[in-house]
Scaffold this motif. Structure first.
Motif, PDB file in Angstrom:
ATOM      1  N   VAL A  29      -3.077  15.688 -12.194  1.00 21.65           N
ATOM      2  CA  VAL A  29      -3.999  14.466 -11.769  1.00 21.65           C
ATOM      3  C   VAL A  29      -4.399  13.460 -12.835  1.00 21.65           C
ATOM      4  O   VAL A  29      -4.386  12.443 -12.614  1.00 21.65           O
ATOM      5  N   LYS A  30      -4.849  13.990 -14.000  1.00 22.07           N
ATOM      6  CA  LYS A  30      -4.581  12.926 -15.407  1.00 22.07           C
ATOM      7  C   LYS A  30      -3.881  12.229 -15.478  1.00 22.07           C
ATOM      8  O   LYS A  30      -3.976  10.777 -15.842  1.00 22.07           O
ATOM      9  N   GLY A  31      -2.422  12.783 -15.477  1.00 23.75           N
ATOM     10  CA  GLY A  31      -1.225  11.738 -15.700  1.00 23.75           C
ATOM     11  C   GLY A  31      -0.974  10.894 -14.523  1.00 23.75           C
ATOM     12  O   GLY A  31      -0.671   9.631 -14.802  1.00 23.75           O
ATOM     13  N   THR A  32      -1.367  11.247 -13.409  1.00 20.40           N
ATOM     14  CA  THR A  32      -1.068  10.395 -12.498  1.00 20.40           C
ATOM     15  C   THR A  32      -2.250   9.260 -12.312  1.00 20.40           C
ATOM     16  O   THR A  32      -2.063   8.123 -12.090  1.00 20.40           O
ATOM     17  N   ALA A  33      -3.630   9.701 -12.564  1.00 20.38           N
ATOM     18  CA  ALA A  33      -4.530   8.521 -12.856  1.00 20.38           C
ATOM     19  C   ALA A  33      -4.107   7.463 -13.749  1.00 20.38           C
ATOM     20  O   ALA A  33      -4.419   6.322 -13.785  1.00 20.38           O
ATOM     21  N   GLY A  34      -3.572   8.149 -15.154  1.00 22.25           N
ATOM     22  CA  GLY A  34      -3.023   7.384 -15.956  1.00 22.25           C
ATOM     23  C   GLY A  34      -2.234   6.266 -15.604  1.00 22.25           C
ATOM     24  O   GLY A  34      -2.133   4.750 -16.078  1.00 22.25           O
ATOM     25  N   CYS A  91       2.825   5.806 -20.227  1.00 26.09           N
ATOM     26  CA  CYS A  91       1.951   7.078 -19.685  1.00 26.09           C
ATOM     27  C   CYS A  91       2.730   8.349 -19.418  1.00 26.09           C
ATOM     28  O   CYS A  91       2.525   9.279 -19.673  1.00 26.09           O
ATOM     29  N   PHE A  92       4.257   7.934 -19.014  1.00 25.57           N
ATOM     30  CA  PHE A  92       4.925   9.408 -18.872  1.00 25.57           C
ATOM     31  C   PHE A  92       5.374  10.059 -20.407  1.00 25.57           C
ATOM     32  O   PHE A  92       5.603  11.111 -20.437  1.00 25.57           O
ATOM     33  N   MET A 127       0.770  -1.224  -0.015  1.00 22.34           N
ATOM     34  CA  MET A 127      -0.157  -0.013   0.027  1.00 22.34           C
ATOM     35  C   MET A 127       0.944   1.321  -0.074  1.00 22.34           C
ATOM     36  O   MET A 127       0.544   2.250  -0.743  1.00 22.34           O
ATOM     37  N   GLU A 128       2.045   1.410   1.013  1.00 25.91           N
ATOM     38  CA  GLU A 128       2.953   2.530   0.846  1.00 25.91           C
ATOM     39  C   GLU A 128       3.411   2.565  -0.316  1.00 25.91           C
ATOM     40  O   GLU A 128       3.689   3.675  -0.941  1.00 25.91           O
ATOM     41  N   LEU A 129       3.805   1.480  -1.306  1.00 29.19           N
ATOM     42  CA  LEU A 129       4.295   1.598  -2.642  1.00 29.19           C
ATOM     43  C   LEU A 129       3.523   2.156  -3.657  1.00 29.19           C
ATOM     44  O   LEU A 129       3.797   3.243  -4.480  1.00 29.19           O
ATOM     45  N   VAL A 130       2.123   2.116  -3.421  1.00 29.90           N
ATOM     46  CA  VAL A 130       1.224   2.296  -4.279  1.00 29.90           C
ATOM     47  C   VAL A 130       0.861   4.135  -4.211  1.00 29.90           C
ATOM     48  O   VAL A 130       0.883   4.821  -4.936  1.00 29.90           O
ATOM     49  N   ILE A 131       0.883   4.273  -2.897  1.00 30.35           N
ATOM     50  CA  ILE A 131       1.009   5.995  -2.391  1.00 30.35           C
ATOM     51  C   ILE A 131       2.134   6.583  -2.817  1.00 30.35           C
ATOM     52  O   ILE A 131       2.072   7.557  -3.438  1.00 30.35           O
ATOM     53  N   VAL A 132       3.454   5.827  -2.820  1.00 34.00           N
ATOM     54  CA  VAL A 132       4.699   6.669  -3.073  1.00 34.00           C
ATOM     55  C   VAL A 132       4.605   6.759  -4.751  1.00 34.00           C
ATOM     56  O   VAL A 132       5.005   7.790  -5.150  1.00 34.00           O
ATOM     57  N   ILE A 133       4.103   5.755  -5.313  1.00 37.18           N
ATOM     58  CA  ILE A 133       3.917   6.095  -6.905  1.00 37.18           C
ATOM     59  C   ILE A 133       3.149   6.930  -7.416  1.00 37.18           C
ATOM     60  O   ILE A 133       3.471   7.915  -8.291  1.00 37.18           O
ATOM     61  N   ALA A 134       2.195   7.210  -6.640  1.00 37.43           N
ATOM     62  CA  ALA A 134       1.067   8.177  -6.886  1.00 37.43           C
ATOM     63  C   ALA A 134       1.515   9.357  -6.721  1.00 37.43           C
ATOM     64  O   ALA A 134       1.400  10.571  -7.358  1.00 37.43           O
ATOM     65  N   ILE A 135       2.283   9.647  -5.486  1.00 37.82           N
ATOM     66  CA  ILE A 135       2.720  11.023  -5.304  1.00 37.82           C
ATOM     67  C   ILE A 135       3.860  11.543  -6.162  1.00 37.82           C
ATOM     68  O   ILE A 135       4.000  12.499  -6.531  1.00 37.82           O
ATOM     69  N   LEU A 136       4.675  10.504  -6.501  1.00 35.70           N
ATOM     70  CA  LEU A 136       5.899  10.645  -7.375  1.00 35.70           C
ATOM     71  C   LEU A 136       5.279  11.123  -8.827  1.00 35.70           C
ATOM     72  O   LEU A 136       5.510  12.110  -9.352  1.00 35.70           O
ATOM     73  N   SER A 137       4.482  10.445  -9.299  1.00 36.23           N
ATOM     74  CA  SER A 137       3.741  10.790 -10.570  1.00 36.23           C
ATOM     75  C   SER A 137       3.254  11.925 -10.497  1.00 36.23           C
ATOM     76  O   SER A 137       3.530  12.743 -11.536  1.00 36.23           O
ATOM     77  N   PHE A 138       2.295  12.323  -9.648  1.00 41.12           N
ATOM     78  CA  PHE A 138       1.710  13.633  -9.534  1.00 41.12           C
ATOM     79  C   PHE A 138       2.968  14.745  -9.659  1.00 41.12           C
ATOM     80  O   PHE A 138       2.938  15.809 -10.301  1.00 41.12           O
ATOM     81  N   GLY A 139       3.818  14.425  -8.662  1.00 42.91           N
ATOM     82  CA  GLY A 139       4.876  15.543  -8.660  1.00 42.91           C
ATOM     83  C   GLY A 139       5.757  15.797 -10.067  1.00 42.91           C
ATOM     84  O   GLY A 139       5.862  17.061 -10.375  1.00 42.91           O
ATOM     85  N   PHE A 140       5.923  14.712 -10.661  1.00 41.39           N
ATOM     86  CA  PHE A 140       6.860  14.851 -11.998  1.00 41.39           C
ATOM     87  C   PHE A 140       5.736  15.350 -13.009  1.00 41.39           C
ATOM     88  O   PHE A 140       6.418  16.285 -13.904  1.00 41.39           O
ATOM     89  N   PHE A 141       4.634  14.986 -13.007  1.00 41.02           N
ATOM     90  CA  PHE A 141       3.538  15.547 -14.128  1.00 41.02           C
ATOM     91  C   PHE A 141       3.315  17.129 -13.891  1.00 41.02           C
ATOM     92  O   PHE A 141       3.383  17.835 -14.767  1.00 41.02           O
ATOM     93  N   PHE A 142       3.484  17.488 -12.398  1.00 38.87           N
ATOM     94  CA  PHE A 142       3.184  18.829 -12.299  1.00 38.87           C
ATOM     95  C   PHE A 142       4.266  19.942 -12.831  1.00 38.87           C
ATOM     96  O   PHE A 142       4.012  20.795 -13.127  1.00 38.87           O
ATOM     97  N   VAL A 163      12.078  16.948 -19.543  1.00 38.20           N
ATOM     98  CA  VAL A 163      13.011  16.240 -18.642  1.00 38.20           C
ATOM     99  C   VAL A 163      12.214  15.809 -17.600  1.00 38.20           C
ATOM    100  O   VAL A 163      12.728  14.536 -16.899  1.00 38.20           O
ATOM    101  N   ALA A 164      11.347  16.324 -16.797  1.00 36.00           N
ATOM    102  CA  ALA A 164      10.569  15.736 -15.641  1.00 36.00           C
ATOM    103  C   ALA A 164      10.139  14.416 -15.931  1.00 36.00           C
ATOM    104  O   ALA A 164       9.902  13.760 -15.101  1.00 36.00           O
ATOM    105  N   TYR A 165       9.228  14.274 -17.314  1.00 38.34           N
ATOM    106  CA  TYR A 165       8.901  13.059 -17.524  1.00 38.34           C
ATOM    107  C   TYR A 165       9.777  11.904 -17.600  1.00 38.34           C
ATOM    108  O   TYR A 165       9.366  10.821 -17.304  1.00 38.34           O
TER     109      TYR A 165
END
Length: 616
Positions: free
Chosen positions: A367-372, A395-396, A120-135, A145-147
């Motif tokens: 948010v859309k990138g993270t959801a993908g 997705c990235f 569960m922590e892994l899922v949360i971390v992946i979501a947070i990282l994805s949101f941060g890099f997409f933002f 380069v962020a992608y």
């Protein structure tokens, strides 16, 4: 160097076309015929750039094979994504990558300690990282380069989750290091050996514009005019980047670089005037005088130098376009004097965009990138199908801000993935069984990399297809060490790529869909401002800089309109208005050229008012 004015050479008369208000062609998205022409376009320097990029990718594979780096397709993709035209930019990118890899190692090490044996922590971390890099990709200067950083970090965590627990931290540090350190080292070492100086790129680009101007003066067909327009619309953006990189080498005189910067702006003005002369027509004798001078200038720039002095060609005052072009040449390489009024300078911006924390579109994009990414990860885990982990990588790579960009490039992505996948599977069936050593394998990698690089180094509207060709091929054929015969891996990874494309497209067109139509107004207002500034330019240097700025702004609006027309039909609620916008952009392109001949156009206010009205 003083260039003599020619007295002989009589090319045929240039056809006269004085109808500068002819109707614009119908508004439509980028067609297959146009895409095919862009793929085959032999733009100056394109083959050399593609060859060097393919050599870089092949060298990365060779180093990876020697060090036995797993999933070698990822380092090869990083090399293709970051490879630059000149040796300075390549070296800087390589150094930056090797610095960033240290930060990513520290990040991944900490995340492993946090998520190990905690799904569960892994899922949360992946979501947070994805949101941060997409933002960051949407709201900062790190795009794109962020992608890539997001891809490497998330992919590393996903792959690490699949390896034995006792080896997790060691493999995480080693493989993540190699994923970025190998491409970075190749870009630094090989780039310095085979890439040209940025100054040489600059002089070649100037020479290419002068030769295109000569083609227009001789009388051009529709294909040549299309190529000239594409070259004109790019303005001086790439050339000024080359000049900036050349200044970092500290081996060129500041005066010489100032002259080359002015030559870059002047080359755009000369090309615009040649297009104007080709449309309105000039006497054969005037064309002969101009051609001889321009060809000699192009030869000097091709040799890596610039003309120190240029005599004004003798042309008839009865030809306004020829006279304006001749007037531009004496000051072609003469920078404005010290203390002169500054030209058009872009406002310096910070790391984040001005509206990074006020515009909700950046958060929605993240948010859309993270959801993908999370849907891809969910499919990857629920199906228990490790081979389709490429859906997460995809997705990235394919996320874009507007529906128009998503739709217009979806065909390129799918086509590129199918071509790269077909080549990958075909090579496994027909080529790999006959490869006995590393040499033949590297030849195959180089050949396919060259095809992908050729497409990627073309117009920005087809570059995605080239990257997708490389993506599908590398991830299909670079699983282990040396040639592979694993058809299952190739099949799974291609399915993953297609699944990632579908999920990303569905997310970005279904939730908070952003239409490219919303960006037309800003572009039109900016275009009206640049036309006004162009009409107020007083010196040849200022006029050259102003026309380059106008053409770059015009390109942005034309691309936006193409994206609008690629969106689903229910978003095109006002086709007549879009048609009028297309006509206004075509008229603005011709007006920007005519302002070089007649800066006192009395109808300029009417044109800018029309753009302001369409902007809304």
């Amino acid at each position: 160097m003083v260039l003599p004015v020619p007295e002989t050479s009589h090319p045929p008369d240039v056809p006269v076309d004085r109808d500068v208000t002819r109707p614009a062609p119908p508004v439509r998205p980028l067609g297959l015929a146009r895409i095919w022409r862009l793929i085959g376009d032999p733009a100056p320097g394109r083959m050399g750039y593609a060859l060097r990029m393919a050599a870089g990718c092949t060298t990365t594979v060779l180093v990876g094979e020697i060090w036995q780096v797993p999933d070698l397709g990822v380092p090869a993709l990083v090399t293709m994504a970051l490879w630059q035209k000149d040796r300075v930019t390549n070296a800087l990118a390589g150094v930056a990558v090797n610095i960033v890899v240290v930060l990513l190692l520290l990040l991944i090490y900490g995340l492993i300690q946090l998520t190990l044996d905690h799904p569960m922590e892994l899922v949360i971390v992946i979501a947070i990282l994805s949101f941060g890099f997409f933002f960051l990709g949407s709201a900062s200067k790190l795009k794109p380069v962020a992608y890539l950083f997001g891809l490497i970090t998330v992919f590393g965590l996903v792959v690490i989750d699949q390896v034995p627990v006792g080896e997790v931290i060691t493999r995480a540090i080693l493989y993540t290091d190699l994923f970025l350190a190998v491409p970075g080292a190749v870009m630094i070492v090989l780039g310095l050996l085979i890439c040209p100086s940025p100054r040489r790129l600059l002089t070649d680009d100037i020479a290419a514009r002068l030769r295109m101007a000569c083609r227009l003066l001789r009388g051009a067909d529709d294909r040549t005019r299309e190529q000239a327009t594409d070259m004109l619309r790019t303005g001086t953006t790439d050339m000024m980047k080359s000049a900036k990189m050349a200044s970092l080498e500290k081996i060129w005189a500041a005066r010489d670089l100032a002259c080359l910067r002015q030559s870059a702006s002047s080359s755009v003005a000369v090309l615009a005037l040649a297009d104007e002369a080709g449309r309105t027509g000039i006497p054969a004798e005037d064309a002969a005088h101009l051609l001889e001078t321009l060809e000699k200038m192009a030869a000097i720039f091709t040799d890596g130098d610039y003309p120190a002095a240029i005599e004004r060609p003798a042309v008839s005052p009865a030809s306004p376009a020829a006279s304006a072009l001749a007037d531009m040449l004496p000051d072609f390489a003469t920078p404005p004097p010290e203390g002169a009024a500054p030209g058009l300078k872009e406002k310096k911006s910070g790391f984040f965009a001005d509206d990074a924390f006020s515009n909700p579109e950046h958060v929605r994009f993240a948010v859309k990138g993270t959801a993908g990414v999370m849907l891809s990860y969910l499919a990857f885990m629920v199906l228990d199908w490790p081979g389709i982990h490429t859906c997460i990588i995809t997705c990235f790579i394919v996320a874009l801000p507007t529906m128009g960009e998503m739709v217009s490039k979806l065909t390129l992505r799918i086509s590129g993935a199918l071509v790269g996948g077909a080549i990958g599977i075909g090579s496994i069936i027909f080529v790999m069984p006959h490869l006995d050593g590393i040499t033949g394998f590297l030849v195959l990698i180089f050949a396919v990399s060259l095809l992908a690089a050729w497409v990627k180094t073309g117009d920005e509207r087809i570059a995605y297809a080239g990257f997708q060709i490389g993506l599908a091929f590398y991830l299909s054929d670079l699983k282990g060490f040396g040639p592979t015969s694993d058809m299952e891996t190739a099949r799974d990874r291609i399915i993953g790529i297609m699944l990632g494309n579908f999920i990303t497209y569905a997310m970005f067109t279904s939730f908070w869909p952003t239409s490219a139509r919303d960006r037309i107004g800003e572009g039109l207002r900016k275009l009206a401002e640049t036309l006004q500034r162009q009409s107020q330019a007083l010196t040849p240097q200022a006029r050259a800089e102003a026309i380059a700025s106008t053409q770059s702004t015009l390109l942005e609006s034309e691309r936006t309109l193409e994206y609008v027309m690629a969106e689903p039909i229910n978003t095109r609620v006002d086709l007549p208005r879009l048609q009028e916008t297309k006509q206004a952009l075509d008229d603005a392109g011709r007006l920007s050229e005519d302002l070089l001949v007649n800066p006192d156009r009395t109808d300029l206010t009417d044109h800018t008012a029309r753009l302001a009205r369409l902007a809304g």
